[in-house]
Design an enzyme around this catalytic site. Structure first.
Site, mmCIF file in Angstrom:
data_model
loop_
_atom_site.group_PDB
_atom_site.id
_atom_site.type_symbol
_atom_site.label_atom_id
_atom_site.label_comp_id
_atom_site.label_asym_id
_atom_site.label_seq_id
_atom_site.Cartn_x
_atom_site.Cartn_y
_atom_site.Cartn_z
ATOM 1 N N CYS A 82 0.786 -1.213 -0.030
ATOM 2 C CA CYS A 82 -0.023 0.044 0.028
ATOM 3 C C CYS A 82 0.943 1.297 -0.050
ATOM 4 O O CYS A 82 1.559 1.606 -0.824
ATOM 5 C CB CYS A 82 -1.026 -0.316 1.097
ATOM 6 S SG CYS A 82 -2.578 1.146 0.951
ATOM 7 N N HIS A 184 -3.213 -5.245 1.925
ATOM 8 C CA HIS A 184 -2.564 -5.612 3.063
ATOM 9 C C HIS A 184 -2.561 -6.931 3.660
ATOM 10 O O HIS A 184 -3.681 -7.268 4.463
ATOM 11 C CB HIS A 184 -3.284 -4.537 4.189
ATOM 12 C CG HIS A 184 -3.225 -3.062 4.094
ATOM 13 N ND1 HIS A 184 -1.916 -2.544 4.694
ATOM 14 C CD2 HIS A 184 -3.905 -2.292 3.381
ATOM 15 C CE1 HIS A 184 -2.177 -1.293 4.205
ATOM 16 N NE2 HIS A 184 -3.178 -0.882 3.576
ATOM 17 N N GLU A 186 -0.877 -8.330 5.720
ATOM 18 C CA GLU A 186 -0.335 -8.409 7.130
ATOM 19 C C GLU A 186 -1.828 -8.592 8.134
ATOM 20 O O GLU A 186 -1.468 -8.827 9.201
ATOM 21 C CB GLU A 186 0.575 -7.335 7.603
ATOM 22 C CG GLU A 186 -0.119 -5.879 7.634
ATOM 23 C CD GLU A 186 -0.338 -5.201 6.173
ATOM 24 O OE1 GLU A 186 0.029 -5.928 5.140
ATOM 25 O OE2 GLU A 186 -0.684 -4.129 6.236
HETATM 26 N N1 GLN Z 1 -3.559 6.417 1.194
HETATM 27 C C1 GLN Z 1 -2.276 6.175 1.803
HETATM 28 C C2 GLN Z 1 -1.198 6.808 1.037
HETATM 29 O O1 GLN Z 1 -1.158 7.841 0.087
HETATM 30 C C3 GLN Z 1 -2.100 4.637 1.609
HETATM 31 C C4 GLN Z 1 -3.117 3.949 2.481
HETATM 32 C C5 GLN Z 1 -2.447 2.760 3.126
HETATM 33 O O2 GLN Z 1 -1.012 2.231 3.062
HETATM 34 N N2 GLN Z 1 -3.387 1.803 3.496
HETATM 35 O O3 GLN Z 1 -0.086 6.889 1.675
#
Ligand code: GLN
Length: 204
Positions: A82, A184, A186
């Protein structure tokens, strides 16, 4: 390398504890990385989910930005989830005006890509290179990958029966020893992505 690799989790912001637990459950020794000396001691590194703009700033404050770029260029295996995927990508769309990335992964990532309707959701996704059926994926204000360059294998996409423009979007990639997912693993309890990364670290 010993049979139990030491894998760091960048511990500046984000869901560090969950990644450490998932790595430990997948056969690695997991350590927090906040300082250049700690970075120097790991066989691989996880860039966790969180807020990429914040982690980007903290990387500079903690003087980890250049050492980490250097280790990535030198072949350090890195898994970005992410926000971590955003940090690992060479280019980011939808970032803040001053947002930079570490780079290394030859891809363009779109931040907060899924928009309001589906900005957080779960899905079962086919995932290349993993046995045992679809991966249960949790997306939280996730990015997707807009395009990939040479040497990048697409491992997973949003299924075609999702609405446009989400259908078919790339959500997991691998380029050598760099691995990235929009989602995610995890927090889903499905350890296969972490196990795969531990294997990549062992083989590198
Ligand atoms: N929207 C977040 C960002 O721009 C990422 C979201 C996340 O890691 N769950 O970093």
């Amino acid at each position: 390398m010993s049979s139990t690799p030491t894998i760091g989790v960048l511990a500046l912001q984000g869901d560090v504890r969950e990644h450490r637990a998932a790595l430990e459950a997948s056969g690695a020794r997991a350590v927090a990385v906040r300082r250049p000396e700690e970075l120097a001691a790991v066989d691989g590194l996880v860039l966790p989910g969180g807020e990429s703009t914040t982690i980007d700033k903290l990387l500079r404050i903690f003087e980890l930005y250049e050492p980490l770029r250097a280790r990535i260029a030198d072949g350090l295996p890195v898994y970005g989830s992410c926000a971590g995927m955003i940090l690992l990508a060479d280019r980011v769309l939808g970032g803040t005006s001053d947002q930079q990335t570490l780079g290394g992964l030859h891809a363009t990532v779109r931040r907060n890509a899924f928009g309001r309707q589906v900005d957080s959701f779960e899905a079962d996704l086919p995932f290349a290179q993993l046995d045992g059926g679809p991966v249960h994926a949790v997306f939280i204000r996730a990015p997707w990958i807009e395009d990939v360059g040479d040497g990048v294998d697409v491992l997973s996409r949003i299924p075609d029966d999702y609405p446009e423009p989400v259908a078919g979007k790339i959500v997991a990639v691998r380029q050598g020893s760099l691995l990235a997912t929009s989602f995610h693993p995890e927090i889903s309890g499905d350890r296969r992505v972490h196990e795969h990364f531990v294997q990549i670290v062992k083989e590198s």
